[in-house]
Design a protein around this motif. Sequence first.
Motif, PDB file in Angstrom:
ATOM      1  N   LEU A  32     -19.530 -38.793 126.523  1.00 46.47           N
ATOM      2  CA  LEU A  32     -20.838 -38.978 125.893  1.00 46.47           C
ATOM      3  C   LEU A  32     -21.181 -40.474 125.881  1.00 46.47           C
ATOM      4  CD1 LEU A  32     -23.199 -37.519 124.522  1.00 46.47           C
ATOM      5  CD2 LEU A  32     -21.987 -37.740 122.347  1.00 46.47           C
ATOM      6  N   LEU A  33     -21.689 -40.938 127.005  1.00 43.28           N
ATOM      7  CA  LEU A  33     -21.915 -42.367 127.180  1.00 43.28           C
ATOM      8  C   LEU A  33     -23.043 -42.894 126.287  1.00 43.28           C
ATOM      9  CD1 LEU A  33     -21.445 -42.894 131.024  1.00 43.28           C
ATOM     10  CD2 LEU A  33     -19.850 -43.393 129.170  1.00 43.28           C
ATOM     11  N   ARG A  34     -23.950 -42.018 125.901  1.00 41.72           N
ATOM     12  CA  ARG A  34     -25.043 -42.531 125.049  1.00 41.72           C
ATOM     13  C   ARG A  34     -24.509 -42.999 123.706  1.00 41.72           C
ATOM     14  NH1 ARG A  34     -29.310 -42.095 121.621  1.00 41.72           N
ATOM     15  NH2 ARG A  34     -29.168 -39.939 120.947  1.00 41.72           N
ATOM     16  N   ALA A  35     -23.453 -42.362 123.201  1.00 44.23           N
ATOM     17  CA  ALA A  35     -22.851 -42.820 121.945  1.00 44.23           C
ATOM     18  C   ALA A  35     -22.295 -44.232 122.115  1.00 44.23           C
ATOM     19  CB  ALA A  35     -21.744 -41.866 121.510  1.00 44.23           C
TER      20      ALA A  35
ATOM     21  N   ALA B  18     -19.864 -28.062 111.664  1.00 45.09           N
ATOM     22  CA  ALA B  18     -19.144 -28.491 112.875  1.00 45.09           C
ATOM     23  C   ALA B  18     -18.785 -29.965 112.740  1.00 45.09           C
ATOM     24  CB  ALA B  18     -20.011 -28.256 114.110  1.00 45.09           C
ATOM     25  N   PRO B  19     -17.778 -30.279 111.924  1.00 39.84           N
ATOM     26  CA  PRO B  19     -17.476 -31.685 111.606  1.00 39.84           C
ATOM     27  C   PRO B  19     -17.026 -32.523 112.791  1.00 39.84           C
ATOM     28  CG  PRO B  19     -15.794 -30.208 110.713  1.00 39.84           C
ATOM     29  CD  PRO B  19     -16.912 -29.347 111.178  1.00 39.84           C
ATOM     30  N   MET B  20     -16.514 -31.887 113.847  1.00 38.64           N
ATOM     31  CA  MET B  20     -16.005 -32.655 114.984  1.00 38.64           C
ATOM     32  C   MET B  20     -16.959 -32.641 116.172  1.00 38.64           C
ATOM     33  SD  MET B  20     -13.323 -33.732 113.612  1.00 38.64           S
ATOM     34  CE  MET B  20     -12.607 -34.558 115.032  1.00 38.64           C
ATOM     35  N   ASN B  21     -18.150 -32.091 116.006  1.00 39.27           N
ATOM     36  CA  ASN B  21     -19.073 -31.981 117.134  1.00 39.27           C
ATOM     37  C   ASN B  21     -19.672 -33.354 117.476  1.00 39.27           C
ATOM     38  OD1 ASN B  21     -22.054 -31.488 118.194  1.00 39.27           O
ATOM     39  ND2 ASN B  21     -20.787 -29.758 118.803  1.00 39.27           N
ATOM     40  N   ALA B  22     -19.576 -33.718 118.740  1.00 42.76           N
ATOM     41  CA  ALA B  22     -20.013 -35.053 119.171  1.00 42.76           C
ATOM     42  C   ALA B  22     -21.529 -35.230 119.039  1.00 42.76           C
ATOM     43  CB  ALA B  22     -19.590 -35.288 120.616  1.00 42.76           C
ATOM     44  N   MET B  23     -22.303 -34.180 119.364  1.00 41.44           N
ATOM     45  CA  MET B  23     -23.759 -34.304 119.300  1.00 41.44           C
ATOM     46  C   MET B  23     -24.244 -34.449 117.864  1.00 41.44           C
ATOM     47  SD  MET B  23     -24.576 -34.498 122.384  1.00 41.44           S
ATOM     48  CE  MET B  23     -26.348 -34.543 122.191  1.00 41.44           C
ATOM     49  N   VAL B  24     -23.568 -33.776 116.943  1.00 40.63           N
ATOM     50  CA  VAL B  24     -23.918 -33.923 115.523  1.00 40.63           C
ATOM     51  C   VAL B  24     -23.738 -35.380 115.102  1.00 40.63           C
ATOM     52  CG1 VAL B  24     -23.302 -33.294 113.163  1.00 40.63           C
ATOM     53  CG2 VAL B  24     -23.406 -31.521 114.931  1.00 40.63           C
TER      54      VAL B  24
ATOM     55  N   ASN C 239     -24.249 -49.772 109.259  1.00 40.12           N
ATOM     56  CA  ASN C 239     -22.803 -49.536 109.168  1.00 40.12           C
ATOM     57  C   ASN C 239     -22.450 -48.069 109.377  1.00 40.12           C
ATOM     58  OD1 ASN C 239     -22.259 -52.241 108.693  1.00 40.12           O
ATOM     59  ND2 ASN C 239     -22.390 -52.033 106.474  1.00 40.12           N
ATOM     60  N   GLU C 240     -23.205 -47.176 108.695  1.00 38.11           N
ATOM     61  CA  GLU C 240     -22.963 -45.733 108.859  1.00 38.11           C
ATOM     62  C   GLU C 240     -23.324 -45.286 110.274  1.00 38.11           C
ATOM     63  OE1 GLU C 240     -21.521 -43.566 107.018  1.00 38.11           O
ATOM     64  OE2 GLU C 240     -21.231 -44.759 105.208  1.00 38.11           O
ATOM     65  N   ALA C 241     -24.358 -45.887 110.831  1.00 37.89           N
ATOM     66  CA  ALA C 241     -24.755 -45.542 112.199  1.00 37.89           C
ATOM     67  C   ALA C 241     -23.639 -45.889 113.176  1.00 37.89           C
ATOM     68  CB  ALA C 241     -26.037 -46.284 112.575  1.00 37.89           C
ATOM     69  N   TYR C 242     -23.079 -47.081 113.030  1.00 36.41           N
ATOM     70  CA  TYR C 242     -21.992 -47.514 113.915  1.00 36.41           C
ATOM     71  C   TYR C 242     -20.804 -46.564 113.828  1.00 36.41           C
ATOM     72  CZ  TYR C 242     -19.229 -50.864 116.601  1.00 36.41           C
ATOM     73  OH  TYR C 242     -18.488 -51.463 117.576  1.00 36.41           O
ATOM     74  N   SER C 243     -20.472 -46.176 112.604  1.00 32.86           N
ATOM     75  CA  SER C 243     -19.354 -45.250 112.393  1.00 32.86           C
ATOM     76  C   SER C 243     -19.626 -43.898 113.039  1.00 32.86           C
ATOM     77  CB  SER C 243     -19.112 -45.088 110.884  1.00 32.86           C
ATOM     78  OG  SER C 243     -18.088 -44.148 110.643  1.00 32.86           O
ATOM     79  N   ALA C 244     -20.880 -43.416 112.907  1.00 35.41           N
ATOM     80  CA  ALA C 244     -21.243 -42.110 113.482  1.00 35.41           C
ATOM     81  C   ALA C 244     -21.173 -42.148 115.007  1.00 35.41           C
ATOM     82  CB  ALA C 244     -22.642 -41.715 113.012  1.00 35.41           C
ATOM     83  N   TYR C 245     -21.698 -43.207 115.609  1.00 35.17           N
ATOM     84  CA  TYR C 245     -21.653 -43.318 117.075  1.00 35.17           C
ATOM     85  C   TYR C 245     -20.204 -43.412 117.568  1.00 35.17           C
ATOM     86  CZ  TYR C 245     -26.709 -44.215 117.161  1.00 35.17           C
ATOM     87  OH  TYR C 245     -28.068 -44.114 117.047  1.00 35.17           O
ATOM     88  N   ARG C 246     -19.377 -44.129 116.838  1.00 35.47           N
ATOM     89  CA  ARG C 246     -17.968 -44.244 117.213  1.00 35.47           C
ATOM     90  C   ARG C 246     -17.286 -42.879 117.137  1.00 35.47           C
ATOM     91  NH1 ARG C 246     -15.525 -48.430 113.676  1.00 35.47           N
ATOM     92  NH2 ARG C 246     -15.474 -46.707 112.213  1.00 35.47           N
ATOM     93  N   ASN C 247     -17.605 -42.110 116.083  1.00 33.71           N
ATOM     94  CA  ASN C 247     -17.044 -40.757 115.950  1.00 33.71           C
ATOM     95  C   ASN C 247     -17.489 -39.865 117.097  1.00 33.71           C
ATOM     96  OD1 ASN C 247     -15.773 -41.462 113.573  1.00 33.71           O
ATOM     97  ND2 ASN C 247     -17.385 -40.635 112.248  1.00 33.71           N
TER      98      ASN C 247
ATOM     99  N   PHE D 162     -22.285 -52.976 127.612  1.00 29.24           N
ATOM    100  CA  PHE D 162     -23.075 -52.248 128.609  1.00 29.24           C
ATOM    101  C   PHE D 162     -22.402 -52.289 129.983  1.00 29.24           C
ATOM    102  CE2 PHE D 162     -26.695 -53.722 125.706  1.00 29.24           C
ATOM    103  CZ  PHE D 162     -26.593 -52.584 124.929  1.00 29.24           C
ATOM    104  N   ASN D 163     -21.773 -53.405 130.296  1.00 29.91           N
ATOM    105  CA  ASN D 163     -21.074 -53.498 131.580  1.00 29.91           C
ATOM    106  C   ASN D 163     -19.847 -52.590 131.624  1.00 29.91           C
ATOM    107  OD1 ASN D 163     -22.691 -55.269 133.116  1.00 29.91           O
ATOM    108  ND2 ASN D 163     -21.929 -57.041 131.973  1.00 29.91           N
ATOM    109  N   LYS D 164     -19.198 -52.372 130.471  1.00 31.28           N
ATOM    110  CA  LYS D 164     -18.074 -51.423 130.414  1.00 31.28           C
ATOM    111  C   LYS D 164     -18.557 -50.009 130.738  1.00 31.28           C
ATOM    112  CE  LYS D 164     -15.277 -53.889 126.951  1.00 31.28           C
ATOM    113  NZ  LYS D 164     -14.845 -53.884 125.520  1.00 31.28           N
ATOM    114  N   ILE D 165     -19.735 -49.658 130.223  1.00 30.16           N
ATOM    115  CA  ILE D 165     -20.302 -48.336 130.513  1.00 30.16           C
ATOM    116  C   ILE D 165     -20.559 -48.198 132.006  1.00 30.16           C
ATOM    117  CG2 ILE D 165     -22.334 -46.868 130.175  1.00 30.16           C
ATOM    118  CD1 ILE D 165     -22.522 -48.065 127.327  1.00 30.16           C
ATOM    119  N   LEU D 166     -21.113 -49.253 132.602  1.00 27.51           N
ATOM    120  CA  LEU D 166     -21.419 -49.194 134.037  1.00 27.51           C
ATOM    121  C   LEU D 166     -20.150 -49.173 134.876  1.00 27.51           C
ATOM    122  CD1 LEU D 166     -24.462 -51.611 134.083  1.00 27.51           C
ATOM    123  CD2 LEU D 166     -24.483 -49.131 134.473  1.00 27.51           C
ATOM    124  N   ALA D 167     -19.071 -49.711 134.338  1.00 26.27           N
ATOM    125  CA  ALA D 167     -17.784 -49.617 135.042  1.00 26.27           C
ATOM    126  C   ALA D 167     -17.312 -48.165 135.082  1.00 26.27           C
ATOM    127  CB  ALA D 167     -16.747 -50.501 134.349  1.00 26.27           C
TER     128      ALA D 167
END
Length: 570
Positions: free
Chosen positions: A191-194, A154-160, A175-183, A215-220
Amino acid sequence: MNKLKIFSVALVLFGAGTYAQDINQANKAIDAEQYEKAKTILKSLVASKPDEGKNFFILGNLYLTQKYQDSAKMNFDKGLVAKNGMQFNYIGLGQIELENGNKAAASTNFDKAIANVKKKDFEEYLYIGKAYMNPVNPDYKKALENLNKAKLAAPMNAMVSLYLGDAFVGDKNVNEAYSAYRNAYDADKTLLRAKLQLGVITKGSKAFTEAEAEFNKILAENPNYGLAYRELAETYYLRALNEKDQTKYPELNKKAIEYYEKYMTLTDYSLDSRMRHADFLILTKDYKALEAEATAMQKLSKVNPRILRYLGYSAYQNGNSDAAIKALDEFFAKDKAKIIGRDYLYLGLAKTQKALTLTTGADGKPSGTVDKALYDLGIADIRKGVELDPTMANELNDFGKKFFDLKLYKEAAGIYEIATTNPNSRNFLYDNFYLGYALYYDNAYKAEGEAVDAVALNKALVAFDNVIKDRPKQQDAYLYKARVNSLMQTDAVAQENMVKSYEDYVRVVTDKGPEEVAKPENKKKFIEAYNNIAIHYLKTDKVKAKENLDKVLALDPANEDALANMKFVK
């Protein structure tokens, strides 16, 4: 008849929609760390839909998050006999095995979970990957191995992508973590946790202003997303610690606590959320609030040992050593207590503090007496704490200074000796200085006829050498090395070292220039150095002795010691 069929189908669809909504609400509550709310929803689901094994798995996983392994296993076992989705419960049982250190048994359970997966099935690998990240000793390589299998299906699955980000963070691949969260966020904008985790990575790089903006953008987008307030709290706490202008610390720390309190209002005030709150209050050193929180938690649960830990910590910091000792002794006696270095540290601090009785000296200044037996017990506990967790050495500086300022030099040295066992402590040089000072003064003020402690004095020399190694221009380290050696009057090597250390002191100060040499305190110490060097040479080298006495008289023509000793070199 057709109407009946349509009505029946509608009921099925309505039921399926309601079920999906309930699961979604449970997962949202878990993400918001509203665990009691999530448990209420999930308990209702396992009761109303006992054939859905995945419900038991999610509930069991929640119990594992809360460290209730027995309740988790009970749900996983029930889920194994469900008609649908029973395989997920093998993953839960596998995680329990990982928690208990049984990797082979865990692998066996995971193999059962994936025995019948199809090409497009990904959730089993997703949850196995998560299971490898959850234990006390996570295996991020194994997590990545399974999450990449989920991504293949499931290459496009957000939870993956989200859990891949978590695994990369654990594997220290930011770096890979940042890319994964952005994806993950690109795949699902809800999916606000990403998005939150992107801010967490920014915070980790000490870009606090940018993290706060994230974080303030998320709260907005969602003013009730509590985790963003918690991250703001941690951001302000870290800003306070890293702020160069420490006059801003109280204001920033206060803001951190306010954000955490806001986060708490958006949780369910469960025991778990209160414990996380208590942990944060320890970090921010708000011990009055910690004591109030611990007291409130004790009313909710009489069995959780961590509450006793919080009561012990706060009682000590709030000046109640007896209550601290009582709470921590009870904590240590609990079978399920997971003891950490800080627990021993606080027990030791409380005992050592209780051993100290403050008095007022004849000069009107604060003084003190020490119950040696209780002090020794406290020191033993402090030493255990630092052995278990060397970072606890950072906590001893001010405590040792309290004894030093009361001129309880032997007791201060006992504390600083433990503090200096960790060379990576942020106070390592400072603690070495005070260890050397304390050992010197403890011997310098011996009663007439009482022998000095050569072992202790040699420890003082090592302490000052540690300072000099890192700060070769720290002049007082040389001065005190000379003074320590001067106390060992019957040791010829020590007397030679005394001369060298005094000469080093003079050299270091002189190298700093005329302005440093001209300072009154240095003039006085130069006179001390030249006089002691001269006395050393009186019997062996009168030329050198006179040379040093002349230096004294050049600085102070009326110096009585130099004038008296001049008689022996003419």
